[in-house]
Design a protein around this motif. Sequence first.
Motif, PDB file in Angstrom:
ATOM      1  N   PHE A  10       0.830  -1.201   0.000  1.00  0.00           N
ATOM      2  CA  PHE A  10       0.000   0.000   0.000  1.00  0.00           C
ATOM      3  C   PHE A  10       0.867   1.255   0.000  1.00  0.00           C
ATOM      4  N   ALA A  11       1.923   1.272   0.835  1.00  0.00           N
ATOM      5  CA  ALA A  11       2.804   2.441   0.902  1.00  0.00           C
ATOM      6  C   ALA A  11       3.491   2.688  -0.437  1.00  0.00           C
ATOM      7  N   LEU A  12       4.007   1.615  -1.054  1.00  0.00           N
ATOM      8  CA  LEU A  12       4.677   1.759  -2.348  1.00  0.00           C
ATOM      9  C   LEU A  12       3.715   2.300  -3.399  1.00  0.00           C
ATOM     10  N   LEU A  13       2.507   1.747  -3.435  1.00  0.00           N
ATOM     11  CA  LEU A  13       1.515   2.201  -4.409  1.00  0.00           C
ATOM     12  C   LEU A  13       1.124   3.648  -4.164  1.00  0.00           C
ATOM     13  N   ALA A  14       0.944   4.017  -2.895  1.00  0.00           N
ATOM     14  CA  ALA A  14       0.553   5.394  -2.568  1.00  0.00           C
ATOM     15  C   ALA A  14       1.625   6.384  -3.018  1.00  0.00           C
ATOM     16  N   PHE A  15       2.879   6.071  -2.729  1.00  0.00           N
ATOM     17  CA  PHE A  15       3.961   6.969  -3.132  1.00  0.00           C
ATOM     18  C   PHE A  15       4.038   7.088  -4.661  1.00  0.00           C
ATOM     19  N   LEU A  16       3.866   5.973  -5.371  1.00  0.00           N
ATOM     20  CA  LEU A  16       3.927   6.013  -6.835  1.00  0.00           C
ATOM     21  C   LEU A  16       2.765   6.808  -7.426  1.00  0.00           C
ATOM     22  N   VAL A  17       1.565   6.624  -6.885  1.00  0.00           N
ATOM     23  CA  VAL A  17       0.405   7.346  -7.401  1.00  0.00           C
ATOM     24  C   VAL A  17       0.565   8.853  -7.166  1.00  0.00           C
ATOM     25  N   VAL A  18       1.034   9.239  -5.974  1.00  0.00           N
ATOM     26  CA  VAL A  18       1.269  10.662  -5.703  1.00  0.00           C
ATOM     27  C   VAL A  18       2.311  11.207  -6.670  1.00  0.00           C
ATOM     28  N   PHE A  19       3.378  10.459  -6.901  1.00  0.00           N
ATOM     29  CA  PHE A  19       4.438  10.895  -7.817  1.00  0.00           C
ATOM     30  C   PHE A  19       3.872  11.100  -9.218  1.00  0.00           C
ATOM     31  N   LEU A  20       3.017  10.185  -9.664  1.00  0.00           N
ATOM     32  CA  LEU A  20       2.402  10.301 -10.985  1.00  0.00           C
ATOM     33  C   LEU A  20       1.519  11.537 -11.062  1.00  0.00           C
ATOM     34  N   LEU A  21       0.666  11.748 -10.053  1.00  0.00           N
ATOM     35  CA  LEU A  21      -0.284  12.850 -10.084  1.00  0.00           C
ATOM     36  C   LEU A  21       0.408  14.211 -10.104  1.00  0.00           C
ATOM     37  N   VAL A  22       1.476  14.366  -9.310  1.00  0.00           N
ATOM     38  CA  VAL A  22       2.148  15.676  -9.296  1.00  0.00           C
ATOM     39  C   VAL A  22       2.853  15.946 -10.617  1.00  0.00           C
ATOM     40  N   HIS A  23       3.238  14.901 -11.351  1.00  0.00           N
ATOM     41  CA  HIS A  23       3.837  15.122 -12.670  1.00  0.00           C
ATOM     42  C   HIS A  23       2.774  15.533 -13.692  1.00  0.00           C
ATOM     43  N   VAL A  24       1.568  14.990 -13.551  1.00  0.00           N
ATOM     44  CA  VAL A  24       0.472  15.439 -14.408  1.00  0.00           C
ATOM     45  C   VAL A  24       0.168  16.911 -14.131  1.00  0.00           C
ATOM     46  N   ILE A  25       0.122  17.275 -12.840  1.00  0.00           N
ATOM     47  CA  ILE A  25      -0.120  18.677 -12.479  1.00  0.00           C
ATOM     48  C   ILE A  25       1.001  19.558 -13.015  1.00  0.00           C
ATOM     49  N   GLY A  26       2.245  19.116 -12.865  1.00  0.00           N
ATOM     50  CA  GLY A  26       3.374  19.883 -13.364  1.00  0.00           C
ATOM     51  C   GLY A  26       3.347  20.060 -14.867  1.00  0.00           C
ATOM     52  N   ALA A  27       2.829  19.059 -15.577  1.00  0.00           N
ATOM     53  CA  ALA A  27       2.794  19.119 -17.040  1.00  0.00           C
ATOM     54  C   ALA A  27       1.760  20.103 -17.562  1.00  0.00           C
ATOM     55  N   VAL A  28       0.729  20.417 -16.757  1.00  0.00           N
ATOM     56  CA  VAL A  28      -0.349  21.280 -17.252  1.00  0.00           C
ATOM     57  C   VAL A  28      -0.341  22.670 -16.615  1.00  0.00           C
ATOM     58  N   THR A  29       0.402  22.856 -15.520  1.00  0.00           N
ATOM     59  CA  THR A  29       0.344  24.140 -14.830  1.00  0.00           C
ATOM     60  C   THR A  29       1.028  25.248 -15.623  1.00  0.00           C
ATOM     61  N   THR A  30       0.541  26.458 -15.439  1.00  0.00           N
ATOM     62  CA  THR A  30       1.197  27.637 -16.006  1.00  0.00           C
ATOM     63  C   THR A  30       1.818  28.490 -14.907  1.00  0.00           C
ATOM     64  N   SER A  31       1.827  27.976 -13.677  1.00  0.00           N
ATOM     65  CA  SER A  31       2.330  28.726 -12.521  1.00  0.00           C
ATOM     66  C   SER A  31       3.661  28.145 -12.061  1.00  0.00           C
ATOM     67  N   TYR A  32       4.645  29.009 -11.946  1.00  0.00           N
ATOM     68  CA  TYR A  32       5.947  28.572 -11.430  1.00  0.00           C
ATOM     69  C   TYR A  32       5.820  28.091  -9.997  1.00  0.00           C
ATOM     70  N   GLU A  33       5.025  28.786  -9.190  1.00  0.00           N
ATOM     71  CA  GLU A  33       4.879  28.411  -7.787  1.00  0.00           C
ATOM     72  C   GLU A  33       4.273  27.014  -7.643  1.00  0.00           C
ATOM     73  N   VAL A  34       3.267  26.714  -8.476  1.00  0.00           N
ATOM     74  CA  VAL A  34       2.665  25.380  -8.435  1.00  0.00           C
ATOM     75  C   VAL A  34       3.684  24.327  -8.845  1.00  0.00           C
ATOM     76  N   LEU A  35       4.461  24.626  -9.890  1.00  0.00           N
ATOM     77  CA  LEU A  35       5.476  23.667 -10.336  1.00  0.00           C
ATOM     78  C   LEU A  35       6.505  23.422  -9.242  1.00  0.00           C
ATOM     79  N   LEU A  36       6.881  24.493  -8.523  1.00  0.00           N
ATOM     80  CA  LEU A  36       7.839  24.356  -7.432  1.00  0.00           C
ATOM     81  C   LEU A  36       7.280  23.437  -6.342  1.00  0.00           C
TER      82      LEU A  36
END
Length: 419
Positions: free
Chosen positions: A69-95
């Motif tokens: 569960f811990a491994l899956l949770a960490f991987l899913v969070v890692f995936l989601l923040v990369h999706v957010i990073g790929a679509v954001t137009t805000s430097y602060e959000v990317l940071l």
Amino acid sequence: MPFAVYLLGLAVFAQGTSEFMLSGLVPGIARDLNVSIPAAGLLTSAFAAGMVVGAPLMAVLSLRLSRRFALLAFLVVFLLVHVIGAVTTSYEVLLVTRVVAALANAGFLAVAMATAIGLAPPNAKGRATSVLLGGVTIACVAGVPGGALLGELWGWRSAFWAVAVALVPAIVAVLKSVPAGSNATNPPGGVAEPTTHGGAGTPSAPGSARGELRALRRPRLLVLLLLGALVNGATFCTFTYLAPLLTEVTGIGSAWMPGMLALFGLGSFAGVTISGRIADVRPVRLLVVGGVALAAGWAVFALVAGMPVLAVVLVFVQGTLSFAVGSTLISQVLYTATGAPTLSGGFATAAFNVGAAIGPWLGGAAIGAGLGFRSPVWVSAGLVAVALAVAGVFRPARGNPAPRPAPNQVEPGPRLGAQ
């Protein structure tokens, strides 16, 4: 070695690519988000800081969770923040996404190390460690040129999407291969291993934060963590400034730099492979011989940096020696802290990232002082020399301890790691 360990290495590769690829994306990020180059460069520092803080913190938080569960949770969070990073137009959000990604990466590495050594045979911690670090080194080979290529062809956001896509098979692999019931109190394999610490003969509870922290108080372990920080600091001190060293001092064209960085990565992969074969049976010999050769190699590199052929050879050799010694130190941390299987991985990750942060800072300070682009290599030589001096005084590496038998199990045979 169980196949699941190699699948964990695949997940480490996907996450490591995110860390290394950023160095080739900074100019595009700066232009797209209307920030300066130094501000875009802070994205790398934010990731490193997140790894240092996140490794022990996430390890503690994961102690009472199923490892799968811990491994899956960490991987899913890692995936989601990369999706957010790929679509954001805000430097602060990317940071912010880079910090969160680092926390998830640090937590995954800590739990993955505990899972890998739990799945592996008791006397194969070095091999299991080398498989996981092999994912990091392959990411080093592929991450910088791959990220730069994607950024050149389709923009920096495409590299973030590529990491998110690469994590999907890693998530499926963890879901299918890691035992569902494994956690800190019930390691993979089904039997909790009784341990004692500090010679007191009092068993600690391997699944509790208090028990694992107690196991981490051993002086030998603290020395090993210090050695890891020093060796990794030396590695990243030179690696960070390898491009200006080779272009300004060696005279190699900038077009060859992706190849030179990949060559260092190939050397690092060779290093963890060598460590995986030797660290479980001859750790002291590898650390002593490899450490002396590493310090001497950095000094020679600084002296012959103006000779292209020798400089190119030493890029590969020093990558090999750096990761052979570094991964062996990690395996020794895991052998020493058998009562803290999760936190030992977290603290090892933190120690090595402390080195990855301090080394480049020292190298940059040397260059800023007007000592030239050879100076980071001399700093690397000095850091390894300090590590050798510390090891000589405290002698932390004494061979791998024999695994303790679980209740109702047969006492294991002679120690493979005895020196």
